[in-house]
Design an enzyme around this catalytic site. Structure first.
Site, PDB file in Angstrom:
ATOM      1  NE  ARG A  15      -3.332   2.562   2.590  1.00 44.79           N
ATOM      2  CZ  ARG A  15      -3.262   3.434   3.595  1.00 44.79           C
ATOM      3  NH1 ARG A  15      -2.609   3.127   4.704  1.00 44.79           N
ATOM      4  NH2 ARG A  15      -3.856   4.606   3.505  1.00 44.79           N
ATOM      5  CG  HIS A  30      -1.028   8.959   3.477  1.00 41.05           C
ATOM      6  ND1 HIS A  30      -1.197   7.610   3.667  1.00 41.05           N
ATOM      7  CD2 HIS A  30      -0.653   9.449   4.681  1.00 41.05           C
ATOM      8  CE1 HIS A  30      -0.922   7.296   4.933  1.00 41.05           C
ATOM      9  NE2 HIS A  30      -0.585   8.400   5.568  1.00 41.05           N
ATOM     10  CD  GLU A  52      -4.734   7.584   9.751  1.00 45.54           C
ATOM     11  OE1 GLU A  52      -4.207   8.640  10.144  1.00 45.54           O
ATOM     12  OE2 GLU A  52      -4.394   6.462  10.181  1.00 45.54           O
ATOM     13  CG  ASN A 100      -4.986   3.257   8.632  1.00 45.68           C
ATOM     14  OD1 ASN A 100      -5.061   2.296   7.864  1.00 45.68           O
ATOM     15  ND2 ASN A 100      -4.559   4.455   8.257  1.00 45.68           N
ATOM     16  CE1 TYR A 142       0.141   2.534  13.499  1.00 42.87           C
ATOM     17  CE2 TYR A 142      -1.826   3.618  12.687  1.00 42.87           C
ATOM     18  CZ  TYR A 142      -0.570   3.101  12.466  1.00 42.87           C
ATOM     19  OH  TYR A 142      -0.020   3.137  11.215  1.00 42.87           O
ATOM     20  CD  GLU A 169      -1.476   3.906   8.075  1.00 47.35           C
ATOM     21  OE1 GLU A 169      -1.196   4.300   9.229  1.00 47.35           O
ATOM     22  OE2 GLU A 169      -1.660   4.680   7.120  1.00 47.35           O
TER      23      GLU A 169
HETATM   24  C1  FCB Z   1      -1.172   7.076  10.714  1.00 51.16           C
HETATM   25  C2  FCB Z   1      -0.738   7.609   9.364  1.00 51.16           C
HETATM   26  C3  FCB Z   1       0.573   7.072   8.888  1.00 51.16           C
HETATM   27  C4  FCB Z   1       1.575   6.948  10.014  1.00 51.16           C
HETATM   28  C5  FCB Z   1       0.976   6.234  11.196  1.00 51.16           C
HETATM   29  C6  FCB Z   1       1.924   6.040  12.344  1.00 51.16           C
HETATM   30  O1  FCB Z   1      -2.057   7.965  11.293  1.00 51.16           O
HETATM   31  O2  FCB Z   1      -1.712   7.314   8.392  1.00 51.16           O
HETATM   32  O3  FCB Z   1       1.018   7.904   7.842  1.00 51.16           O
HETATM   33  O4  FCB Z   1       2.082   8.173  10.326  1.00 51.16           O
HETATM   34  O5  FCB Z   1      -0.154   6.911  11.649  1.00 51.16           O
END
Ligand code: FCB
Length: 445
Positions: A77, A121, A166, A292, A294, A345
């Site tokens: 990607r 992006h 995002e 995405n 985290y 992500e």
């Molecule tokens: C996300 C972004 C990516 C990267 C990660 C850690 O929010 O999409 O570009 O910075 O965080």
């Protein structure tokens, strides 16, 4: 020791973004983007870092494809830089910019790696920013034309298209806190920009479909699970309110055709101007949703809990909590009628160092990825239709406001020598892909 097998056609890959890796910011007639302007303005980025060179991927893309092969990636990607192909955002086309993406896509196809292309992006051409950027509805039309240009050129070889990465980070960090380009702090502008991003998404979807009706088109949202700080009813109400105000801002318009009532309550007179037909345009059917993920937010009546006792935190200060990933996937699957999902992500920043033996040992990243892969597999068994997984990131890169201080890569980037060193996590990931399974006990060290 449990082994988690994945479906045979599961698309394992890794992700990057143009401004974070390409460099060559002013070569071959590339135009300036808002991230060039922002990073060149002193005080905005840690250590004064910029993406001027970054990973020098613009010149080293062949080596980087070789790296992807070495990891055994099935998919990659990446994003295209709007101002590289249209230096002024619209009008004059830069053939050298298009040629670069052409070579990259051909190289990926030759390596049997599926390209997943993201059109935006975060790097808006500066000329469009000078005309108001995302506060100006015309930017959405310029985006639709840019999307059409890219699909005409690459649509015969690229089957997966993403309009935006995002939108909530663009809205909240670009326009509310001002920590990202274009560095604006204005609630009215933020929510108007959010709406114009959604309109641009809708117009972009139409551009893609008009040219390549068989393409898979969608959007990428970042979603943090929101969970209560305690069992009390008040904390639960607070956590749900936080979810509604932050996470459903884009889920609701995209999948229900309206903005969430909680956002109206919060934003009041600064709600965006919406034109007739906008909501249907925004809610048109997508082929997939990119997620995405985290971390999570733990919320109580007093707001976000800064530190959960006993939890591990990454270098970003983000709590590690893989089970919340499964809960989040199940939640959105229950609350919306979703198309198939790609994890677009997921990853973690830790302090990585090259050892005396030249190796980068990153057991915490292996643990993080392993736990998140397993929770995804469990969510799939719960009924969530996940088709693939892109680890963030292929290599350490320019982490926006943090510059080069945060390392998310499966590969270590030695910026001075422009060398890539596959980390232990990269070797481990290659095995996961090869076997198409994850073992619970592996990775501790
Ligand atoms: C996300 C972004 C990516 C990267 C990660 C850690 O929010 O999409 O570009 O910075 O965080």
């Amino acid at each position: 020791m449990a082994t988690y097998k994945f479906p045979h056609n599961f698309l394992w890959g890794a992700a990057t973004a143009a401004y974070q890796i390409e460099g060559a910011w002013n070569e071959d007639s590339r135009g300036e983007s808002i991230w060039d302007r922002f990073s060149h303005t002193p005080g905005n980025i840690s250590n004064g870092d910029t993406g001027d060179i970054a990973c020098d991927h613009y010149h080293r893309w062949e080596e980087d494809i070789a790296l992807m092969r070495r990891l055994g990636l099935k998919a990659y990607r990446f994003s295209t830089s709007w101002s590289r192909v249209l230096p002024n955002g619209r009008g004059r086309i830069n053939p050298k910019g298009l040629d670069f993406y052409d070579r990259l896509v051909d190289g990926l196809r030759a390596a049997n790696i599926e390209p997943l292309l993201t059109l935006y992006h975060w790097d808006l051409p500066q000329t469009l920013q000078d005309e108001g950027g995302w506060d100006n509805r015309n930017t959405a039309h310029a985006f639709a034309d840019y999307a059409a240009l890219m699909v005409k050129r690459l649509g015969d070889r690229v089957k997966y298209w993403t309009t935006f990465n995002e939108p909530s980070v663009i809205t909240f960090i670009g326009f509310l806190t001002g920590e990202h380009a274009p560095g604006i702090k204005d609630q009215r502008v933020a929510y108007q920009a959010a709406h114009h991003l959604m309109v641009a998404h809708g117009l972009g979807m139409q551009s893609i479909r008009a040219i390549e009706p068989d393409a898979n088109a969608g959007i990428v949202l970042n979603l943090w699970m929101s969970e209560p700080a305690s069992d009390s009813a008040d904390d639960l109400v607070a956590a749900n309110k936080f979810w509604d105000e932050n996470e459903t801002l884009f889920l609701d318009p995209l999948f229900k055709g309206y903005y969430p009532p909680a956002v109206y309550d919060m934003v009041g007179k600064n709600m965006p101007k919406i034109q007739d037909g906008d909501m249907a345009l925004i809610a048109q059917k997508m082929d997939y949703l990119g997620v995405n993920y985290y971390s999570r937010n733990v919320i109580g009546v007093n707001g976000k809990v800064a530190r959960i006792a006993g939890s591990e935190y990454t270098e970003m200060g983000w709590e590690v909590c893989a089970p919340a990933f499964r809960r989040m996937l199940v939640r959105i699957n229950n609350e919306y009628s979703l198309p198939p999902i790609f994890i677009t992500e997921n990853g973690a920043a830790f302090e990585d160092e090259v050892g005396a033996d030249g190796k980068v040992r990153d057991p915490r990243r292996i643990e993080y990825l392993k736990d998140h892969f397993i929770q995804t597999r469990l969510a799939m068994l719960d009924g969530v239709d996940v088709r693939g997984y892109m680890v963030w990131s292929l290599m350490d890169n320019f982490e926006w406001g943090h510059g080069f201080s945060k390392r998310f890569g499966l590969t270590y980037t030695d910026y001075a020598a422009q060398k890539r060193i596959v980390k232990d996590s990269g070797e481990w990931y290659a095995e996961v892909i090869r076997k198409n399974e994850v073992e619970e006990s592996v990775g501790a060290g």
